[in-house]
Motif scaffolding. Structure first.
Motif, short mmCIF file in Angstrom:
data_model
loop_
_atom_site.label_atom_id
_atom_site.label_comp_id
_atom_site.label_asym_id
_atom_site.label_seq_id
_atom_site.Cartn_x
_atom_site.Cartn_y
_atom_site.Cartn_z
N CYS A 166 -18.94 20.41 4.01
CA CYS A 166 -20.28 20.28 4.58
C CYS A 166 -21.29 19.75 3.57
N ASN A 167 -21.03 19.97 2.29
CA ASN A 167 -21.93 19.45 1.26
C ASN A 167 -21.85 17.93 1.15
N LYS A 222 -14.79 24.81 3.86
CA LYS A 222 -15.86 24.36 4.75
C LYS A 222 -17.15 24.07 4.00
N SER A 223 -17.50 24.91 3.05
CA SER A 223 -18.75 24.70 2.31
C SER A 223 -18.70 23.42 1.49
#
Length: 322
Positions: free
Chosen positions: A234-235, A230-231
């Protein structure tokens, strides 16, 4: 990847859904949940609620949709907006209601304005007027993106959207009037060759430029994006923006793709244009920089993909939706 996840593929009999099923099986997923439209009407809110309550789904690929080309969109605008709105609203809401944390919604490049700057970036969404010939379908797909974004924002789930360019390949719809560009041309040129015709006509001037992606590449991209941390994902998207473009980053004119198909089929007649028919948007090319930065690129070149699609067409010609 958790290969023991219970994965629901909505629209598994369609071209994209069936390709996602093939890719999930290659990856080793053990519990793939499917329902035909006769078994589960996704436009029926109560039926979808019961399904999610009973099946304990972990992950959803939302590939179910009413789709078609320019003619179909012009002829059935009410069906295109109503059915697509109902499908996505029911599936996304019931997924959230029953604790599904991961969902991938499949949109379309038609969400972008008709005159969007080329290549089209994700930020072009809602920046101008849509192409009129498929506006109802596009509005429904935009609503699906915004549903995902809204549930992410309010409830902290991880619902992502992918915007594929024009897709083609095994499992396509080859209806002479209601299909997309490549399958329609494959059928028309195949029949022209079979009938010994000296020419075949294509809609419009042949000048609009389009980007085409083989459905197996789309399936690979979908599974890749779904499984990104997810990180990391999202970046590479703007705040409150859940969607990402999927394409090749290469386009060609409709006349050029018709000539490519004629070469594959070995049709030696003339390709004629029909300017009395609508062209649609002058150009639709996706900016795929974000996806490339994430580490994925399309692999199947147009001529190889068309050959694969034509071989599938010939193998299944007696069973195709005509």
């Amino acid at each position: 990847m958790n290969l023991d996840s219970r994965v629901f593929v909505a629209g598994h009999r369609g071209m994209v859904g069936s390709a996602i099923i093939r890719q999930l099986k290659r990856k080793g997923y053990r519990y793939i949940i499917t329902r035909t439209s006769l078994e589960l009407d996704l436009t029926n809110q109560a039926a979808v609620a019961v399904f999610f309550a009973e099946e304990n789904i972990d992950m959803v690929y939302l590939a179910a949709a009413k789709v078609g080309g320019i003619h179909a969109n012009n002829t059935y605008p009410a069906e295109f907006i109503y059915q697509n709105l109902m499908i996505e609203a029911n599936v996304i809401h019931q997924a959230f209601t029953h604790g599904v944390q991961k969902l991938l919604f499949l949109g379309s490049s038609c969400i972008y304005p008709k005159l969007a700057e080329q290549p089209m970036q994700e930020s072009a969404l809602l920046s101008g007027y849509l192409e009129s010939t498929n506006e109802p379908y596009a509005i429904a797909k935009i609503a699906g993106i915004k549903l995902c974004e809204s549930y992410n924002r309010q409830y902290g789930v991880d619902y992502r959207s992918v915007m594929p360019t024009n897709l083609y390949g095994p499992g396509d719809n080859y209806h002479p009037e209601n299909s997309h560009v490549i399958p329609a041309l494959i059928r028309r040129i195949h029949e022209a060759k079979e009938q010994g015709l000296s020419d075949v006509s294509i809609w419009g001037t042949g000048m609009p430029k389009r980007e085409f992606l083989h459905v197996d590449d789309m399936a690979k991209a979908s599974v890749f994006i779904m499984n990104l941390d997810k990180s990391i994902y999202c970046n590479h998207v703007e705040p409150m923006q859940s969607h990402i473009n999927v394409g090749t980053g290469i386009d060609c004119s409709i006349l050029e793709v018709a000539q490519t198909i004629a070469n594959v089929i070995e049709f030696e007649g003339q390709i004629k244009t029909d300017p009395s028919k609508p062209d649609g948007a002058p150009r639709k090319l996706m900016d795929v920089d974000r996806l490339r930065q994430l580490g994925w690129e399309a692999e199947i070149k147009l001529d190889i993909g068309v050959r694969d699609a034509y071989e599938s067409f010939c193998k299944n010609i007696d069973n195709l939706r005509m």
